[in-house]
Design an enzyme around this catalytic site. Sequence first.
Site, short mmCIF file in Angstrom:
data_model
loop_
_atom_site.label_atom_id
_atom_site.label_comp_id
_atom_site.label_asym_id
_atom_site.label_seq_id
_atom_site.Cartn_x
_atom_site.Cartn_y
_atom_site.Cartn_z
N ASP A 93 35.47 48.13 24.06
CA ASP A 93 35.85 47.11 25.04
C ASP A 93 36.79 47.66 26.11
O ASP A 93 36.75 47.22 27.26
CB ASP A 93 36.56 45.95 24.34
CG ASP A 93 35.58 44.88 23.85
OD1 ASP A 93 34.37 45.02 24.10
OD2 ASP A 93 36.04 43.92 23.22
N HIS A 108 38.52 36.11 21.33
CA HIS A 108 38.05 35.93 22.71
C HIS A 108 37.95 34.46 23.08
O HIS A 108 38.23 34.08 24.21
CB HIS A 108 36.68 36.59 22.89
CG HIS A 108 36.77 38.00 23.39
ND1 HIS A 108 36.92 38.32 24.71
CD2 HIS A 108 36.70 39.18 22.73
CE1 HIS A 108 36.95 39.64 24.85
NE2 HIS A 108 36.83 40.18 23.66
N HIS A 122 -10.01 42.87 48.87
CA HIS A 122 -9.55 44.13 48.29
C HIS A 122 -10.64 45.20 48.45
O HIS A 122 -10.36 46.35 48.82
CB HIS A 122 -9.24 43.96 46.81
CG HIS A 122 -7.92 43.29 46.53
ND1 HIS A 122 -7.65 42.01 46.93
CD2 HIS A 122 -6.81 43.73 45.87
CE1 HIS A 122 -6.43 41.68 46.54
NE2 HIS A 122 -5.90 42.71 45.90
N GLN A 137 37.61 40.17 17.51
CA GLN A 137 36.67 39.69 18.53
C GLN A 137 36.66 38.18 18.61
O GLN A 137 36.46 37.61 19.69
CB GLN A 137 35.26 40.21 18.24
CG GLN A 137 35.05 41.65 18.61
CD GLN A 137 35.33 41.94 20.08
OE1 GLN A 137 36.31 42.60 20.41
NE2 GLN A 137 34.50 41.43 20.96
N GLU A 148 25.80 41.22 19.81
CA GLU A 148 26.33 42.05 20.89
C GLU A 148 26.98 43.33 20.34
O GLU A 148 26.63 44.44 20.73
CB GLU A 148 27.35 41.23 21.67
CG GLU A 148 28.04 41.96 22.78
CD GLU A 148 29.15 41.12 23.40
OE1 GLU A 148 29.59 41.51 24.50
OE2 GLU A 148 29.57 40.11 22.81
N HIS A 149 27.97 43.17 19.49
CA HIS A 149 28.67 44.31 18.89
C HIS A 149 28.33 44.38 17.41
O HIS A 149 28.38 43.37 16.71
CB HIS A 149 30.19 44.15 18.99
CG HIS A 149 30.70 43.90 20.38
ND1 HIS A 149 31.03 42.63 20.83
CD2 HIS A 149 30.95 44.75 21.40
CE1 HIS A 149 31.46 42.72 22.07
NE2 HIS A 149 31.42 43.98 22.45
#
Length: 429
Positions: free
Chosen positions: A352, A253, A411, A250, A318-319
Amino acid sequence: MARYIKKGKSEDEINEADSRVRKTVERIIKDVVLNGDKAVREYSASFDNWVPESFRLTTNQIQEILDHTPDHVIEDILFAQKQIRFFAEQQRASFTDIEVETLPGVFLGHKNIPVNSVGCYIPGGRYPMVASAHMSIITAKVAGVQRIIAFTPPINNKIPEATVCAMHFAGADEIYILGGVQALCAMAIGTNSIKPVDLIVGPGNAYVAEAKKQLFGRVGIDLFAGPTEILVIADETADAEMVACDLLGQAEHGPTSPAALITTSEKLAKETLVEIERQLTILPTADIAGAAWKDYGTIILVSDEQEAVLEADALAYEHVEVLTHNPQYFLDHMTNYGALFLGPETNVAYGDKVIGTNHTLPTGRAARYTGGLWVGKFLKNCTYQRCTPQASVLIGEYAMRLCELEGFAGHKAQAELRVNRYHKILNEK
């Protein structure tokens, strides 16, 4: 008590970089608001050296790409899309419209209405993110979105053909070769040549994430998806080769992608440090993964599973891969994560690319308050109500008193008008 064996950059250092990104994005958005297509073309030329006659691909251009894409590439894309579509369909089936009679004559309901138009951003940059086309376009299609436009940047001044194939097979109504902040602006603000959308979705780099943040309100967004993150939770049953492989997998990336290990085993922690250095000598993307690990890599030593959960939920990554003797414990107890990968048999790459769950997930601790992209992001849960005359009188009497309690005279007048009118009609019968 948890102990850091390795730490990445400080929060102050990260915030300083974020400030530079924010100012650049502000400038681009203002320019596109004022100058539309002209600004979009200028930024595309400046950032990507890309100035075609039209950013939108024609039907003939798309067909030419499909015709000379290898069959095995198309087969792989279609296999992945089948998995993602099936899971999205199961999610959609979990939504039902309802109508209930809460009191005699009082009917309340809700409808799940698809957003009318969506812009899907499919990142390019270092890698053609083919899978992002499946994740956003197919999910929007399954939700019932009427107009789906999709943008992806050129790569090395060329059209990323596999990505275009994926966009087409996923069901995009309009395909544009345009990337970066200028693409997000075109979708959200609109230009003379590009009609704006109601919602923009998809991952991207720090500039894309910042653009979504600044455009939010003008349009809806899925979530703030910044640099990808991976956390591996491991105990003595895990091996350093797998842990290191998955962390670097990862980290490749981008140089700002955080990668963390939480472990109950000091032996594994130390072996992982050694194994990462070994794998960096042979990994083709070591220049990127190595930089990310150096600046954003973290290893935390904890005493037990309970402490591992506390530290993992604080990171809210995230993961999260769980490589322990009992992965179920973390599914039962963790609350802050984008997606869980339970056991050594699965991994982030499956999620992914192909397994079926969505890969657009919350980063930057956003997992504390949101999940990832899914069918529900494209649906608006809209309520409605209706009453019989008798029910209107009953509800109206309560409403009058409650409005008066809060000082809302107008109202109260709405309620009083109906109470008087329907009370009179009912008494005349």
